[in-house]
Design a protein around this motif. Structure first.
Motif, short mmCIF file in Angstrom:
data_model
loop_
_atom_site.label_atom_id
_atom_site.label_comp_id
_atom_site.label_asym_id
_atom_site.label_seq_id
_atom_site.Cartn_x
_atom_site.Cartn_y
_atom_site.Cartn_z
N PRO A 271 0.81 -1.22 0.00
CA PRO A 271 0.00 0.00 0.00
C PRO A 271 0.84 1.27 0.00
N ASP A 272 2.04 1.19 0.57
CA ASP A 272 2.92 2.36 0.62
C ASP A 272 3.47 2.73 -0.76
N GLN A 273 3.28 1.86 -1.76
CA GLN A 273 3.77 2.14 -3.11
C GLN A 273 2.62 2.40 -4.08
N ILE A 286 -6.40 -2.95 -1.36
CA ILE A 286 -5.53 -3.87 -0.62
C ILE A 286 -5.60 -3.62 0.88
N LEU A 287 -5.94 -2.40 1.28
CA LEU A 287 -5.98 -2.08 2.71
C LEU A 287 -7.27 -2.57 3.38
N ARG A 288 -8.39 -2.49 2.67
CA ARG A 288 -9.66 -2.74 3.34
C ARG A 288 -10.59 -3.68 2.56
N ARG A 289 -10.81 -3.36 1.29
CA ARG A 289 -11.89 -4.06 0.59
C ARG A 289 -11.60 -5.54 0.37
N LEU A 314 15.60 3.13 7.31
CA LEU A 314 15.18 4.01 8.41
C LEU A 314 14.56 5.29 7.90
N LEU A 315 15.17 5.90 6.88
CA LEU A 315 14.58 7.10 6.27
C LEU A 315 13.17 6.81 5.78
N ALA A 316 13.02 5.72 5.03
CA ALA A 316 11.73 5.38 4.44
C ALA A 316 10.69 5.09 5.52
N ASN A 317 11.09 4.39 6.57
CA ASN A 317 10.15 4.08 7.65
C ASN A 317 9.72 5.33 8.41
N HIS A 318 10.66 6.21 8.69
CA HIS A 318 10.30 7.45 9.38
C HIS A 318 9.30 8.25 8.56
N LEU A 319 9.53 8.33 7.25
CA LEU A 319 8.65 9.10 6.39
C LEU A 319 7.25 8.50 6.34
N ILE A 320 7.16 7.24 5.97
CA ILE A 320 5.86 6.64 5.67
C ILE A 320 5.05 6.39 6.92
N SER A 321 5.69 6.36 8.08
CA SER A 321 4.94 6.13 9.32
C SER A 321 3.97 7.27 9.62
N HIS A 322 4.12 8.41 8.96
CA HIS A 322 3.21 9.54 9.15
C HIS A 322 1.88 9.33 8.42
N ASN A 323 1.83 8.36 7.50
CA ASN A 323 0.58 8.08 6.80
C ASN A 323 -0.35 7.26 7.68
N LYS A 324 -1.62 7.60 7.64
CA LYS A 324 -2.63 6.84 8.38
C LYS A 324 -3.18 5.70 7.53
N ARG A 326 -2.44 3.04 5.78
CA ARG A 326 -1.42 2.06 5.44
C ARG A 326 -1.49 0.89 6.42
N LYS A 327 -0.75 -0.17 6.11
CA LYS A 327 -0.56 -1.25 7.06
C LYS A 327 0.72 -0.99 7.84
N ASP A 328 0.71 -1.30 9.11
CA ASP A 328 1.84 -0.98 9.97
C ASP A 328 2.94 -2.02 9.79
N VAL A 329 3.63 -1.93 8.66
CA VAL A 329 4.73 -2.84 8.34
C VAL A 329 5.99 -2.02 8.16
N GLN A 330 7.04 -2.36 8.92
CA GLN A 330 8.32 -1.68 8.76
C GLN A 330 9.15 -2.40 7.70
N CYS A 331 9.73 -1.61 6.83
CA CYS A 331 10.70 -2.13 5.87
C CYS A 331 12.04 -2.32 6.61
N HIS A 332 12.66 -3.48 6.44
CA HIS A 332 13.89 -3.77 7.18
C HIS A 332 14.94 -4.36 6.24
N SER A 333 16.15 -3.84 6.31
CA SER A 333 17.23 -4.33 5.44
C SER A 333 17.72 -5.69 5.92
N HIS A 334 17.80 -6.63 5.00
CA HIS A 334 18.27 -7.97 5.32
C HIS A 334 19.78 -7.93 5.59
N ALA A 335 20.25 -8.91 6.35
CA ALA A 335 21.67 -8.95 6.72
C ALA A 335 22.58 -9.04 5.50
#
Length: 764
Positions: A271-273, A286-289, A314-324, A326-335
């Motif tokens: 949904p963030d894209q 994708i969020l509701r229906r 971290l930049l992307a998560n900080h930015l998109i977390s301001h959207n209401k 959306r689904k509360d999924v954090q993007c995380h870089s793999h090892a």
């Protein structure tokens, strides 16, 4: 959709899955036989995951003829088919067919013809050329008379608008009248409603269908005929759909009808894209229906990205977390993800900043570098700077600053002001006269305008004198006023020795250029794009600090270089493109210039839903940042800088939302830490997003203080504010649930505290 009990098949422990898969990927691959909605972040390896999911289902004994895989477009279908072949090699499994929505729609269309629900159509699908021709004929016939000349001059714009409107109506079940209102077109373009109906009448009379009709016609037929719902539904055991965040209403309904009560449906997307709302896509599907209509699906995630490192995540998560929305999924870089460096450049001159960055990158790596813009007009000064510095570049969509009509018109103006008409061939002098009459338009009918242009072209100098000697009483009042103003302005500018930027400013002000552009534009967005192109060109010329004559010499050199570049290898050099055109793509280095108010978020109109607009713009920046693999450069004006050219704004409100300092410091530490490090002290102010991200890395953060990802004090407690639409003003009072602002325009208005953060930001 009726409720039905779902059964879950336990995972087969004997399934042979590769070691590189994450636990999330394994959970999706081996999930039971049930509905699922999968949120997959950028670069999460979803194509491989879905291919392994299909292989797993086949190995569980599912019939490939009852597995339907839907891809968003032909390119995605080919890529997925290749990946499916790869992961299923040497298994002996018979694979299901991978289709696009349109291919499935066309198959249903032909079946409905046999069943007698739809009429036969010619197998020759309408070409773009045929559609454009009909749109042009209908536009000329149906548009109001006062647009006649503008339509003739800007045929391409009007045809594109008509075709886009037709296609947008066909992404929904709504009537054309409703779609027109939702798109916010100016009332003078209401003819588009009749144009849609006229196009459909012509199309059906000739038994033709377009690409859009492959979905529109069968879905409308299913919607209107319950027997067809029974005919198409319940034929599949499982349906898997990719890129579901880009789904529109017609596609969603087709999926629902085909699935029926039998099929278990898995949709994958982020949904963030969702950035294609202008094509009818809505994150709501994708969020509701989907969850509402497919009986409480299993919710799964692909939250690890394999594309970029911790700093970008971290930049992307900080930015998109301001959207209401959306689904509360954090993007995380793999090892296994390589480190990605980020840099924030506070410079008012975007083109100079870009050149400085590119000069540090060798030519081979420039080929894998992209400069991404919110709107094309932002590219103008940067492209011209690249030409001047002879830095190779590619530009999407056949765009080119020097070949835009605004730049050509300004060049014509400078030819007149500098007295260079004398040296021009007759045909070129006539074209200069035409450009001048249309920039802004002087209000004459096309035959009259052509006659006046030929009259002026007959003289090699002193055009202002010819204009001021006209018999204005014989002209319509508006045309007389505009021509007199043009003559006065050219007289004032004749032989002007000031900086060329000042000449353009005076001309634009005296001839009311911006108002002229807005009065004839098809949409608010196209008007602002043209105005910003003028301002971007002026900004570039201003940086040269030369007079009009020297500017013309420089532009002539650049145009020659641009012509040579167009005939050269178009695969080499840095790419210039808009963010909307780069979905699904990636580069080693991404440069994002112009991160300022007015561009991102884009300036809203008074009638816009501001919350929806801001969230959409936030998603756009999120997509742009997550295109990078190794380096991300953000360019924004410094907060303390005052506007240096008309219309310039301060830094984008999104810059503060990035929490750049903590994203950079924490991300860099995570990149460099030893495997046994479990605690780190940060001097930067902490955020909830940073703590949550670190916790997943099994890191305990201690810091000076913590703040949420919102403003630390309410906007109504600040003395000076800037409203997104109404501009700057002073807070004069506040009480209870509201506060009052006196704007610099003189208006004093009341606002709700609850929604204040959507509209206001500090002026400084």
């Amino acid at each position: 959709m009726p409720s039905q009990t779902l059964t879950s098949t336990p995972a087969d422990p004997a399934i042979d899955l590769p070691d590189f898969l994450t636990d999330e990927q394994r959970d999706i691959i081996t999930a039971g036989f049930e509905h699922a909605v999968i949120t997959a972040v950028a670069g999460s390896g979803k194509t491989s995951t879905l291919a392994w999911r299909i292989r797993y289902l086949l190995e569980q004994g599912h019939d490939p003829d009852r597995l339907l895989v839907l891809m968003f477009n032909r390119s995605a279908r080919v890529d997925f088919g290749r990946k499916l072949q790869e992961v299923s090699r040497n298994t002996g499994l018979r694979l299901p067919e991978v289709r696009t929505y349109h291919a499935m729609g066309l198959r249903l269309y032909r079946r409905f013809i046999k069943e007698g629900y739809l009429p036969q159509f010619s197998e020759k699908i309408l070409t773009d050329q045929e559609i454009n021709y009909q749109a042009w004929q209908l536009t000329r016939r149906l548009a109001p008379e006062d647009l006649e000349d503008e339509i003739k001059r800007n045929k391409k714009d009007f045809v594109e608008t008509a075709v886009n409107f037709i296609d947008l109506v066909k992404t929904t079940l709504s009537p054309a009248e409703i779609v027109f209102e939702e798109l916010g077109y100016a009332d003078k373009h209401r003819y588009l409603i009749d144009l849609f109906h006229g196009f459909e009448q012509w199309r059906k009379a000739n038994s033709r269908i377009s690409y859009a009709d492959m979905l529109y016609e069968p879905v409308m037929a299913i919607h209107q005929n319950p027997p067809l719902q029974r005919l198409v539904g319940n034929k599949m055991d499982m349906v898997l759909v990719d890129e579901y965040q880009d789904t529109n209403e017609i596609q969603h309904l087709l999926l629902r009808y085909v699935a029926g009560e039998r099929a278990r449906v898995s949709v994958v997307g982020d949904p963030d894209q969702t950035i294609y709302e202008f094509r009818g896509a809505k994150p709501d599907f994708i969020l509701r229906r989907f969850s509402e209509e497919f009986d409480s699906p299993l919710e799964q995630t692909l939250s690890y990205t394999f594309r970029y490192g911790h700093q970008v995540s971290l930049l992307a998560n900080h930015l998109i977390s301001h959207n209401k929305g959306r689904k509360d999924v954090q993007c995380h870089s793999h090892a296994t993800t390589p480190n990605t460096a980020i840099a924030l450049h506070e410079q008012s001159d975007n083109s100079e900043a870009v050149v400085q960055l590119l000069n540090k990158i060798d030519s081979a790596r420039q080929d894998n570098t992209a400069i991404l813009f919110r709107v094309w007009s932002q590219s103008v000064p940067i492209e011209l700077k690249l030409l001047a510095q002879q830095i190779p570049y590619r530009i999407d969509a056949g765009k080119g600053a020097l070949f835009s009509r605004e730049v050509q018109a300004i060049t014509s103006l400078l030819m007149v002001v500098t007295g260079r008409l004398q040296n021009l061939p007759d045909d070129d002098r006539l074209e200069v006269a035409r450009q001048l009459m249309r920039f802004p338009h002087v209000g004459l009918k096309e035959p009259e305008l052509e006659q006046l242009a030929r009259f002026l072209a007959g003289f090699r100098d002193s055009w202002h004198e010819r204009l001021l000697a006209l018999d204005f009483d014989a002209l319509a009042p508006m045309a007389a006023r505009k021509l007199r103003k043009l003559g006065d302005t050219l007289a004032q500018l004749a032989g002007h020795t000031a900086n060329v930027s000042e000449i353009i400013r005076l001309y634009a002000e005296d001839t009311e250029l911006n108002e002229g552009i807005r009065s004839l534009a098809l949409t608010h967005e196209s008007a602002e794009e043209r105005i910003e192109t003028v301002q971007g060109f002026r900004a570039y010329l201003s940086s040269l600090n030369v007079d009009a004559s020297a500017a013309l010499d420089h532009l002539q050199t650049l145009k020659q270089q641009a012509g040579e570049k167009r005939s050269a290898d178009k695969r080499n050099g840095v790419l210039l493109s808009t963010i909307h055109r780069t979905k699904g793509l990636e580069w080693d280095t991404v440069i994002l210039p112009g991160l300022q108010e007015k561009y991102i978020p884009y300036s809203p109109r008074a009638e816009d839903n501001l919350q929806a607009l801001i969230e959409s713009e936030r998603r756009l920046l999120y997509v742009a940042m997550t295109r990078t693999r190794e380096n991300l450069h953000l360019i924004t004006p410094a907060p303390s800088q005052r506007p240096h050219l008309d219309g310039d704004q301060g830094p984008s409100r999104f810059i503060a939302e990035l929490s750049f300092e903590v994203s950079s410091k924490l991300g860099a530490w995570l990149d460099q830490r030893s495997p046994d490090a479990t605690e780190q002290h940060f001097d930067a102010t902490l955020t909830h997003t940073a703590e949550r991200y670190a916790a997943r890395e099994s890191v305990v953060i201690t810091g000076t203080e913590k703040q949420e990802n919102q403003q630390t004090k309410p906007v109504w407690s600040m003395s000076r504010l800037k409203h997104a639409v109404l501009g700057a003003g002073d807070v004069v009072s506040e009480s209870g649930d509201s506060f009052e602002v006196r704007f610099d325009s003189g208006d004093t208005l009341n606002f709700s505290k609850k929604s204040a953060h959507l509209y206001f930001q500090s002026e400084h």
